[in-house]
Motif scaffolding. Structure first.
Motif, PDB file in Angstrom:
ATOM      1  N   GLN A  94       0.826  -1.220   0.000  1.00 49.24           N
ATOM      2  CA  GLN A  94       0.000   0.000   0.000  1.00 49.24           C
ATOM      3  C   GLN A  94       0.858   1.267   0.000  1.00 49.24           C
ATOM      4  OE1 GLN A  94      -3.333  -0.776  -0.216  1.00 49.24           O
ATOM      5  NE2 GLN A  94      -2.384  -2.793  -0.116  1.00 49.24           N
ATOM      6  N   LEU A  95       2.042   1.168   0.617  1.00 45.16           N
ATOM      7  CA  LEU A  95       2.858   2.362   0.836  1.00 45.16           C
ATOM      8  C   LEU A  95       3.748   2.663  -0.361  1.00 45.16           C
ATOM      9  CD1 LEU A  95       3.761   1.626   4.564  1.00 45.16           C
ATOM     10  CD2 LEU A  95       2.154   3.374   3.717  1.00 45.16           C
ATOM     11  N   GLU A  96       3.101   2.769  -1.493  1.00 44.06           N
ATOM     12  CA  GLU A  96       3.816   3.067  -2.729  1.00 44.06           C
ATOM     13  C   GLU A  96       4.552   4.390  -2.601  1.00 44.06           C
ATOM     14  OE1 GLU A  96       0.886   2.051  -6.011  1.00 44.06           O
ATOM     15  OE2 GLU A  96       2.579   3.037  -7.048  1.00 44.06           O
ATOM     16  N   GLY A  97       5.761   4.425  -3.123  1.00 43.51           N
ATOM     17  CA  GLY A  97       6.500   5.675  -3.086  1.00 43.51           C
ATOM     18  C   GLY A  97       7.464   5.766  -1.914  1.00 43.51           C
ATOM     19  N   PHE A  98       7.315   4.849  -0.938  1.00 42.53           N
ATOM     20  CA  PHE A  98       8.264   4.817   0.187  1.00 42.53           C
ATOM     21  C   PHE A  98       9.161   3.588   0.013  1.00 42.53           C
ATOM     22  CE2 PHE A  98       4.534   7.077   1.892  1.00 42.53           C
ATOM     23  CZ  PHE A  98       5.136   8.227   2.393  1.00 42.53           C
ATOM     24  N   ALA A  99      10.464   3.812  -0.140  1.00 41.28           N
ATOM     25  CA  ALA A  99      11.396   2.687  -0.367  1.00 41.28           C
ATOM     26  C   ALA A  99      11.333   1.725   0.815  1.00 41.28           C
ATOM     27  CB  ALA A  99      12.809   3.222  -0.522  1.00 41.28           C
ATOM     28  N   ASN A 100      11.203   0.416   0.530  1.00 42.56           N
ATOM     29  CA  ASN A 100      11.193  -0.567   1.619  1.00 42.56           C
ATOM     30  C   ASN A 100      12.169  -1.708   1.344  1.00 42.56           C
ATOM     31  OD1 ASN A 100       9.867  -3.027   0.489  1.00 42.56           O
ATOM     32  ND2 ASN A 100       8.216  -1.572   0.081  1.00 42.56           N
ATOM     33  N   HIS A 101      12.382  -2.520   2.362  1.00 36.97           N
ATOM     34  CA  HIS A 101      13.433  -3.548   2.301  1.00 36.97           C
ATOM     35  C   HIS A 101      13.000  -4.881   1.717  1.00 36.97           C
ATOM     36  CE1 HIS A 101      12.517  -5.511   6.523  1.00 36.97           C
ATOM     37  NE2 HIS A 101      11.428  -5.212   5.874  1.00 36.97           N
ATOM     38  N   VAL A 102      11.746  -4.991   1.305  1.00 34.07           N
ATOM     39  CA  VAL A 102      11.238  -6.296   0.875  1.00 34.07           C
ATOM     40  C   VAL A 102      11.851  -6.725  -0.452  1.00 34.07           C
ATOM     41  CG1 VAL A 102       9.177  -7.614   0.266  1.00 34.07           C
ATOM     42  CG2 VAL A 102       9.062  -5.861   2.043  1.00 34.07           C
ATOM     43  N   LEU A 103      12.391  -7.954  -0.478  1.00 36.58           N
ATOM     44  CA  LEU A 103      12.904  -8.506  -1.732  1.00 36.58           C
ATOM     45  C   LEU A 103      12.010  -9.631  -2.226  1.00 36.58           C
ATOM     46  CD1 LEU A 103      16.720  -8.815  -0.873  1.00 36.58           C
ATOM     47  CD2 LEU A 103      15.617  -7.060  -2.281  1.00 36.58           C
ATOM     48  N   SER A 104      11.067 -10.074  -1.386  1.00 33.36           N
ATOM     49  CA  SER A 104      10.348 -11.295  -1.748  1.00 33.36           C
ATOM     50  C   SER A 104       8.972 -11.058  -2.333  1.00 33.36           C
ATOM     51  CB  SER A 104      10.250 -12.217  -0.530  1.00 33.36           C
ATOM     52  OG  SER A 104       9.663 -11.535   0.546  1.00 33.36           O
ATOM     53  N   ASN A 105       8.635  -9.828  -2.649  1.00 31.46           N
ATOM     54  CA  ASN A 105       7.344  -9.596  -3.296  1.00 31.46           C
ATOM     55  C   ASN A 105       7.476  -9.700  -4.813  1.00 31.46           C
ATOM     56  OD1 ASN A 105       6.030  -9.349  -0.923  1.00 31.46           O
ATOM     57  ND2 ASN A 105       5.529  -7.191  -1.109  1.00 31.46           N
ATOM     58  N   ASP A 106       8.259 -10.654  -5.291  1.00 37.96           N
ATOM     59  CA  ASP A 106       8.476 -10.932  -6.720  1.00 37.96           C
ATOM     60  C   ASP A 106       9.163  -9.785  -7.447  1.00 37.96           C
ATOM     61  OD1 ASP A 106       7.058 -13.244  -6.288  1.00 37.96           O
ATOM     62  OD2 ASP A 106       5.170 -12.310  -6.867  1.00 37.96           O
ATOM     63  N   ARG A 107       9.435  -8.712  -6.740  1.00 40.50           N
ATOM     64  CA  ARG A 107       9.921  -7.520  -7.427  1.00 40.50           C
ATOM     65  C   ARG A 107      11.402  -7.643  -7.767  1.00 40.50           C
ATOM     66  NH1 ARG A 107       9.474  -2.549  -3.824  1.00 40.50           N
ATOM     67  NH2 ARG A 107      11.395  -3.496  -3.107  1.00 40.50           N
ATOM     68  N   ASP A 108      12.232  -7.839  -6.749  1.00 40.83           N
ATOM     69  CA  ASP A 108      13.667  -7.854  -7.021  1.00 40.83           C
ATOM     70  C   ASP A 108      14.332  -9.202  -6.784  1.00 40.83           C
ATOM     71  OD1 ASP A 108      13.919  -4.618  -5.797  1.00 40.83           O
ATOM     72  OD2 ASP A 108      12.642  -6.093  -4.853  1.00 40.83           O
ATOM     73  N   VAL A 109      13.539 -10.176  -6.287  1.00 42.48           N
ATOM     74  CA  VAL A 109      14.209 -11.388  -5.822  1.00 42.48           C
ATOM     75  C   VAL A 109      14.931 -12.115  -6.954  1.00 42.48           C
ATOM     76  CG1 VAL A 109      12.383 -13.136  -5.958  1.00 42.48           C
ATOM     77  CG2 VAL A 109      13.967 -13.122  -4.010  1.00 42.48           C
ATOM     78  N   ASP A 110      14.419 -12.001  -8.184  1.00 41.77           N
ATOM     79  CA  ASP A 110      15.074 -12.665  -9.309  1.00 41.77           C
ATOM     80  C   ASP A 110      16.445 -12.075  -9.607  1.00 41.77           C
ATOM     81  OD1 ASP A 110      12.896 -14.226  -9.536  1.00 41.77           O
ATOM     82  OD2 ASP A 110      12.011 -13.137 -11.227  1.00 41.77           O
ATOM     83  N   SER A 111      16.609 -10.807  -9.246  1.00 39.30           N
ATOM     84  CA  SER A 111      17.871 -10.149  -9.571  1.00 39.30           C
ATOM     85  C   SER A 111      18.928 -10.382  -8.491  1.00 39.30           C
ATOM     86  CB  SER A 111      17.644  -8.646  -9.745  1.00 39.30           C
ATOM     87  OG  SER A 111      17.225  -8.098  -8.513  1.00 39.30           O
ATOM     88  N   ILE A 112      18.561 -11.028  -7.406  1.00 44.88           N
ATOM     89  CA  ILE A 112      19.515 -11.310  -6.347  1.00 44.88           C
ATOM     90  C   ILE A 112      19.956 -12.765  -6.505  1.00 44.88           C
ATOM     91  CG2 ILE A 112      19.927 -11.282  -3.852  1.00 44.88           C
ATOM     92  CD1 ILE A 112      19.064  -8.566  -4.606  1.00 44.88           C
ATOM     93  N   ALA A 113      21.105 -12.945  -7.070  1.00 47.29           N
ATOM     94  CA  ALA A 113      21.548 -14.286  -7.439  1.00 47.29           C
ATOM     95  C   ALA A 113      21.791 -15.178  -6.227  1.00 47.29           C
ATOM     96  CB  ALA A 113      22.814 -14.192  -8.282  1.00 47.29           C
ATOM     97  N   ASP A 114      22.228 -14.586  -5.119  1.00 51.35           N
ATOM     98  CA  ASP A 114      22.673 -15.449  -4.015  1.00 51.35           C
ATOM     99  C   ASP A 114      21.624 -15.690  -2.938  1.00 51.35           C
ATOM    100  OD1 ASP A 114      22.605 -12.980  -2.927  1.00 51.35           O
ATOM    101  OD2 ASP A 114      24.726 -12.851  -2.402  1.00 51.35           O
ATOM    102  N   VAL A 115      20.349 -15.564  -3.285  1.00 48.28           N
ATOM    103  CA  VAL A 115      19.305 -15.822  -2.296  1.00 48.28           C
ATOM    104  C   VAL A 115      18.803 -17.257  -2.418  1.00 48.28           C
ATOM    105  CG1 VAL A 115      17.002 -15.187  -1.489  1.00 48.28           C
ATOM    106  CG2 VAL A 115      18.595 -13.416  -2.205  1.00 48.28           C
ATOM    107  N   PRO A 116      18.993 -18.069  -1.378  1.00 43.08           N
ATOM    108  CA  PRO A 116      18.489 -19.444  -1.433  1.00 43.08           C
ATOM    109  C   PRO A 116      16.964 -19.459  -1.414  1.00 43.08           C
ATOM    110  CG  PRO A 116      19.909 -19.073   0.509  1.00 43.08           C
ATOM    111  CD  PRO A 116      19.623 -17.739  -0.100  1.00 43.08           C
ATOM    112  N   PRO A 117      16.338 -20.528  -1.903  1.00 43.18           N
ATOM    113  CA  PRO A 117      14.876 -20.598  -1.833  1.00 43.18           C
ATOM    114  C   PRO A 117      14.408 -20.677  -0.382  1.00 43.18           C
ATOM    115  CG  PRO A 117      15.799 -22.675  -2.628  1.00 43.18           C
ATOM    116  CD  PRO A 117      16.943 -21.714  -2.525  1.00 43.18           C
ATOM    117  N   VAL A 118      13.180 -20.230  -0.167  1.00 39.37           N
ATOM    118  CA  VAL A 118      12.593 -20.298   1.178  1.00 39.37           C
ATOM    119  C   VAL A 118      11.638 -21.485   1.204  1.00 39.37           C
ATOM    120  CG1 VAL A 118      11.176 -19.088   2.879  1.00 39.37           C
ATOM    121  CG2 VAL A 118      12.787 -17.800   1.443  1.00 39.37           C
ATOM    122  N   PRO A 119      11.877 -22.459   2.099  1.00 35.09           N
ATOM    123  CA  PRO A 119      11.009 -23.645   2.141  1.00 35.09           C
ATOM    124  C   PRO A 119       9.543 -23.268   2.352  1.00 35.09           C
ATOM    125  CG  PRO A 119      12.913 -23.915   3.597  1.00 35.09           C
ATOM    126  CD  PRO A 119      12.939 -22.496   3.107  1.00 35.09           C
TER     127      PRO A 119
END
Ligand code: ATP
Ligand code: MG
Length: 325
Positions: A94-119
């Protein structure tokens, strides 16, 4: 002093991840290969800050643990970790426009090569987030007078150095939302309300001003969203960190959950009932009535656990419009 690396008897192991720290409610993991590369014993000697600093991603797993007055209570609230993660994720969206730390909302996770899958069994109560340099400040915003704000007001007619009008009562709406920061205590110690001037000493004038501005801005937006659903956002606490590459001040931790915020039922409030809350006030009230804050807190009775879980679910349903897990 930085907290030491968590010991082996910490929370359940997660394949591909290494447990590095546990707060009162959440357990933090970093990709296991990061620790291997740095050497686990070397990291243990240097502390958890280094493990987080070398890892780009952190897995934040929300447990069912519940804390009140900075004590972790027994038993946990069933499904709490999943409920609060669901709500936090929804707010970040909801808080569009405010930078946040989430990588797992499909947004950037593909670009982070060294992230293991989450069971799968962990996914619902966890978030993969960007590892940030956290500021040691709990960025509290209050639109209403309650909790430690009310206590401080009664003693000094101000909260964290912010002067308030005379004659306010517990639960009153403030003329404008106020920023009342706290110093983030180490594990086992209590967070301490501080003045804005103290935050300048801690992080510098520029960052202090940005933290205040972001906090008030996010509160205003969130309060407006909640109000449209008949919910009052009485107060809340944010944590921010700096992006290690760009320096951008980024919203971190959990946001606008029933652990970090007070949510009240607007219709009840308007009709004079100030007890209808969607947060862990039920737990705080029970504890305040049944414990003198000496020694170990007593176990929560089953009906308090059930009522708390039900209120958490109701809040999610009210805000998101979807049934909670
Ligand atoms: P404490 O850290 O003092 O134990 P706490 O009880 O509030 O406080 P939890 O909320 O259970 O701790 O744990 C979450 C921890 O993760 C917090 O210390 C928080 O500052 C940290 N954290 C949250 N987001 C990030 C991030 N993006 N990068 C690094 N650390 C983070
Ligand atoms: Mg916390």
């Amino acid at each position: 002093s930085s907290p030491s690396l968590a010991e082996a008897e910490g929370p359940a192991p997660i394949a591909g991840w290494r447990h590095v720290y546990s707060g009162k409610v959440r357990d933090l993991y970093v990709p296991a290969d990061v620790v291997a590369a740095g050497g686990a014993s070397a990291l243990r000697a240097r502390g958890v800050g280094d493990a987080l600093a070398v890892a780009r991603a952190v897995l934040v797993v929300a447990s069912d643990r519940v804390s009140a007055f900075d004590y972790v209570l027994e038993p946990g609230i069933p499904s709490k970790g999943e409920l609060l993660t669901t709500l936090s994720r929804w707010w970040f969206e909801q808080l569009e426009g405010f930078a946040n730390h989430v990588l797992s909302n499909d947004r950037d996770v593909d670009s982070i090569a060294d992230v293991p899958p989450v069971p799968g069994d962990v996914a619902g109560r966890s978030m993969v987030v960007k590892s940030l340099d956290m500021y040691p400040i709990e960025c509290v915003v209050r639109g209403y007078l309650s909790g430690s704000g009310w206590v401080e007001y009664q003693a000094s007619q101000s909260v964290c150095g912010v002067r308030l009008p005379a004659g306010l009562r517990d639960g009153d709406k403030l003329p404008v939302p106020i920023y009342t920061p706290a110093f983030k205590a180490e594990l086992g110690e209590h967070d301490e309300n501080i003045t804005y001037e103290r935050t300048i000493e801690l992080v510098g004038a520029e960052v202090a001003a940005q933290l205040r501005g972001l906090s008030l801005g996010i509160y205003a937006r969130a309060a407006e969203i909640a109000e449209a659903k008949g919910v009052i956002l009485a107060d809340t606490k944010f944590e921010f960190g700096a992006d290690r590459e760009t320096g951008e001040i980024t919203l971190a931790d959990e946001v606008l959950t029933s652990d970090s915020s007070r949510f009240w039922e607007a219709a009840a409030y308007d009709s004079g009932d100030r007890t209808a809350s969607f947060d862990k006030q039920i737990v705080r009230n029970w504890l305040a009535a049944n414990w003198n804050k000496q020694g170990t807190p007593p176990a929560l009775p089953p009906e308090i656990v059930e009522q708390t879980a039900a209120r958490y679910r109701e809040l999610i349903e009210r805000l998101t419009g979807s049934p909670a897990a």
